[in-house]
Design a protein around this motif. Sequence first.
Motif, PDB file in Angstrom:
ATOM      1  N   PRO A  93      -2.795  30.507   2.237  1.00  0.00           N
ATOM      2  CA  PRO A  93      -1.983  31.125   1.193  1.00  0.00           C
ATOM      3  C   PRO A  93      -2.781  31.659   0.005  1.00  0.00           C
ATOM      4  N   SER A  94      -3.969  31.096  -0.245  1.00  0.00           N
ATOM      5  CA  SER A  94      -4.683  31.503  -1.467  1.00  0.00           C
ATOM      6  C   SER A  94      -6.177  31.198  -1.364  1.00  0.00           C
ATOM      7  N   ILE A  95      -6.930  31.768  -2.306  1.00  0.00           N
ATOM      8  CA  ILE A  95      -8.368  31.479  -2.430  1.00  0.00           C
ATOM      9  C   ILE A  95      -8.576  29.990  -2.692  1.00  0.00           C
ATOM     10  N   GLU A  96      -7.667  29.410  -3.478  1.00  0.00           N
ATOM     11  CA  GLU A  96      -7.784  27.975  -3.818  1.00  0.00           C
ATOM     12  C   GLU A  96      -7.623  27.124  -2.555  1.00  0.00           C
ATOM     13  N   ALA A  97      -6.712  27.534  -1.669  1.00  0.00           N
ATOM     14  CA  ALA A  97      -6.512  26.793  -0.416  1.00  0.00           C
ATOM     15  C   ALA A  97      -7.763  26.871   0.458  1.00  0.00           C
ATOM     16  N   ALA A  98      -8.506  27.972   0.337  1.00  0.00           N
ATOM     17  CA  ALA A  98      -9.745  28.121   1.111  1.00  0.00           C
ATOM     18  C   ALA A  98     -10.790  27.131   0.598  1.00  0.00           C
ATOM     19  N   GLN A  99     -10.831  26.973  -0.714  1.00  0.00           N
ATOM     20  CA  GLN A  99     -11.736  26.009  -1.332  1.00  0.00           C
ATOM     21  C   GLN A  99     -11.400  24.588  -0.840  1.00  0.00           C
ATOM     22  N   GLU A 100     -10.120  24.309  -0.807  1.00  0.00           N
ATOM     23  CA  GLU A 100      -9.624  22.987  -0.378  1.00  0.00           C
ATOM     24  C   GLU A 100      -9.988  22.735   1.101  1.00  0.00           C
ATOM     25  N   LEU A 101      -9.806  23.759   1.944  1.00  0.00           N
ATOM     26  CA  LEU A 101     -10.105  23.602   3.371  1.00  0.00           C
ATOM     27  C   LEU A 101     -11.603  23.429   3.579  1.00  0.00           C
ATOM     28  N   ARG A 102     -12.400  24.172   2.808  1.00  0.00           N
ATOM     29  CA  ARG A 102     -13.863  24.044   2.907  1.00  0.00           C
ATOM     30  C   ARG A 102     -14.269  22.583   2.625  1.00  0.00           C
ATOM     31  N   GLU A 103     -13.653  21.985   1.611  1.00  0.00           N
ATOM     32  CA  GLU A 103     -13.985  20.602   1.277  1.00  0.00           C
ATOM     33  C   GLU A 103     -13.644  19.647   2.425  1.00  0.00           C
ATOM     34  N   LYS A 104     -12.554  19.929   3.135  1.00  0.00           N
ATOM     35  CA  LYS A 104     -12.164  19.094   4.284  1.00  0.00           C
ATOM     36  C   LYS A 104     -13.190  19.193   5.417  1.00  0.00           C
ATOM     37  N   PHE A 105     -13.902  20.313   5.482  1.00  0.00           N
ATOM     38  CA  PHE A 105     -14.858  20.534   6.571  1.00  0.00           C
ATOM     39  C   PHE A 105     -16.294  20.173   6.192  1.00  0.00           C
ATOM     40  N   LEU A 106     -16.565  19.969   4.901  1.00  0.00           N
ATOM     41  CA  LEU A 106     -17.934  19.633   4.473  1.00  0.00           C
ATOM     42  C   LEU A 106     -18.382  18.352   5.162  1.00  0.00           C
ATOM     43  N   GLY A 107     -19.600  18.373   5.714  1.00  0.00           N
ATOM     44  CA  GLY A 107     -20.116  17.204   6.424  1.00  0.00           C
ATOM     45  C   GLY A 107     -19.642  17.116   7.860  1.00  0.00           C
ATOM     46  N   LYS A 108     -18.802  18.034   8.273  1.00  0.00           N
ATOM     47  CA  LYS A 108     -18.273  17.999   9.651  1.00  0.00           C
ATOM     48  C   LYS A 108     -18.916  19.069  10.526  1.00  0.00           C
ATOM     49  N   GLY A 109     -19.984  19.686  10.030  1.00  0.00           N
ATOM     50  CA  GLY A 109     -20.639  20.720  10.831  1.00  0.00           C
ATOM     51  C   GLY A 109     -21.373  21.696   9.946  1.00  0.00           C
ATOM     52  N   ASN A 110     -21.791  22.806  10.554  1.00  0.00           N
ATOM     53  CA  ASN A 110     -22.553  23.840   9.866  1.00  0.00           C
ATOM     54  C   ASN A 110     -21.633  24.845   9.214  1.00  0.00           C
ATOM     55  N   LEU A 111     -21.682  24.938   7.870  1.00  0.00           N
ATOM     56  CA  LEU A 111     -20.785  25.882   7.200  1.00  0.00           C
ATOM     57  C   LEU A 111     -21.509  27.099   6.625  1.00  0.00           C
ATOM     58  N   ASP A 112     -22.793  26.925   6.286  1.00  0.00           N
ATOM     59  CA  ASP A 112     -23.455  27.998   5.544  1.00  0.00           C
ATOM     60  C   ASP A 112     -24.773  28.461   6.159  1.00  0.00           C
ATOM     61  N   CYS A 113     -25.042  28.116   7.419  1.00  0.00           N
ATOM     62  CA  CYS A 113     -26.309  28.532   8.014  1.00  0.00           C
ATOM     63  C   CYS A 113     -26.304  30.042   8.211  1.00  0.00           C
ATOM     64  N   ILE A 114     -27.420  30.546   8.702  1.00  0.00           N
ATOM     65  CA  ILE A 114     -27.614  32.000   8.761  1.00  0.00           C
ATOM     66  C   ILE A 114     -26.568  32.710   9.627  1.00  0.00           C
ATOM     67  N   LEU A 115     -26.110  32.046  10.682  1.00  0.00           N
ATOM     68  CA  LEU A 115     -25.124  32.687  11.559  1.00  0.00           C
ATOM     69  C   LEU A 115     -23.722  32.129  11.343  1.00  0.00           C
ATOM     70  N   CYS A 116     -23.561  31.331  10.267  1.00  0.00           N
ATOM     71  CA  CYS A 116     -22.311  30.587  10.111  1.00  0.00           C
ATOM     72  C   CYS A 116     -21.212  31.325   9.366  1.00  0.00           C
ATOM     73  N   GLY A 117     -21.121  32.614   9.552  1.00  0.00           N
ATOM     74  CA  GLY A 117     -19.912  33.272   9.075  1.00  0.00           C
ATOM     75  C   GLY A 117     -18.745  32.555   9.716  1.00  0.00           C
ATOM     76  N   ARG A 118     -18.975  32.161  10.951  1.00  0.00           N
ATOM     77  CA  ARG A 118     -18.000  31.361  11.689  1.00  0.00           C
ATOM     78  C   ARG A 118     -18.548  29.935  11.741  1.00  0.00           C
ATOM     79  N   PRO A 119     -18.007  29.015  10.936  1.00  0.00           N
ATOM     80  CA  PRO A 119     -18.573  27.662  10.887  1.00  0.00           C
ATOM     81  C   PRO A 119     -18.534  26.984  12.259  1.00  0.00           C
TER      82      PRO A 119
END
Length: 424
Positions: A93-119
């Motif tokens: 629904p919003s940019i803020e929800a994206a921030q919230e979802l990112r936090e749920k995924f932190l530590g659960k995989g690769n989010l920002d590596c060179i090819l990680c447009g798709r985590p």
Amino acid sequence: MKEFNLDLQMHGLYAGGVSKEMTIPVMAEQSKIKGLDVLVTADILHKNWFQHVKQNLVEESNGTYKDTLGKCNFIIGGEVEDNKRIHHLFYLPSIEAAQELREKFLGKGNLDCILCGRPQLRLTAEEIAERVIEAGGLFGPAHSFTPYTGIFAFYDSLKDAYGEMHKHLQFIELGLSADTDIADTISENHSYSFLSSSDAHSPWPHRIGREFNKIKMSNPNFKELKKALTEKEEKMITMNVGLNPKEGKYHCTACNSCFAKYSLEQAEKNKWKCTMCKGQIKRGVRDRIKILADTEPGIHPKFRPPYVHSLPLAEIIQQTLKVKGINTKKVQQKWKEFTSHFENEIYVLTVAKKEELDEVDPLIASKIIAFRNGWVHYIPGGGGDYGKPIICDSKAEFEKKKIEFKNEIEGISDHIVQTKIKNY
Ligand SMILES: [Zn+2]
Ligand SMILES: [Zn+2]
């Protein structure tokens, strides 16, 4: 309510194999030339791309996001890969929800590596679905039938794949190798809305919008998209538009290296080794769906909109001029003439009358009309090789080529024909 054209899958410049031109301003500018009204932001969970999106979008009071020049509307979303390498799509629904979802995924995989447009996440499809739904998002499988990263390559049903969460999915994304007719031969799919999207890796109009959806909405925002996908009986999705599935590069079962095509029986008999080059044979979407199908083709749920086959204008021009690539000067020149004369490319392809098109180029105009008339054969793709359309100039030529290219159109390679002859 207005009808909007939406392309809801692509990648930003931080994902692997994506054009450096894939930025929000260029995407917005090109969407206008193509005739798209709404794009997905793509890759919203990637740290740098998130910043780029945030800087380049403005939110209106009704929750609609636009680029700063107001050329295109954007829905917040992206693609993720699960622990089996299967791809899924989400919208938020919003940019803020994206921030919230990112936090749920932190530590659960690769989010920002060179090819990680798709985590790349170390979570199951079900675990990812839970987190997206918790964040108020929409969730479903991406290019669902493709052999490497589509859900049906690994599972026989969405229930198997997502467990109890299958009840909370809002859509199935068809991908380039499938359309409504194919996907609805699996009766479980009748419970879901279908999306058709380009999965574009560059912003040029032969890529973005090569597949899109027509949706009736009051505003081009998340709330209305959610309504369209979930309140199916309202029939807000009025059309899926995309390539003929035969054009998809994994349509037929074929060799990964030399692209020789095989029937399922032959592939099994040969233990999935190519008799031509010893390469690996990859099962195609056509055969995978044949295995899973439990209803006759042509049976659809009441809410299902028509699926209209389309082709990028540059490809039609290329076929008319009989030149090698769509990036040649000649093709690009003609493409520019058409798109500057008319409102946009989708208008040229689907709405403009023959007399109007003639004003720009009568030969190309005839090909556009021939395509609309359905005088097209396809040599289907397979093994990673895209299929090829053959647009005929008349019904008579269409019938003639049907016989001339019989084996190619049915997806039978020369070597298979020869083997058959030998066997008799
Ligand atoms: Zn994908
Ligand atoms: Zn081979």
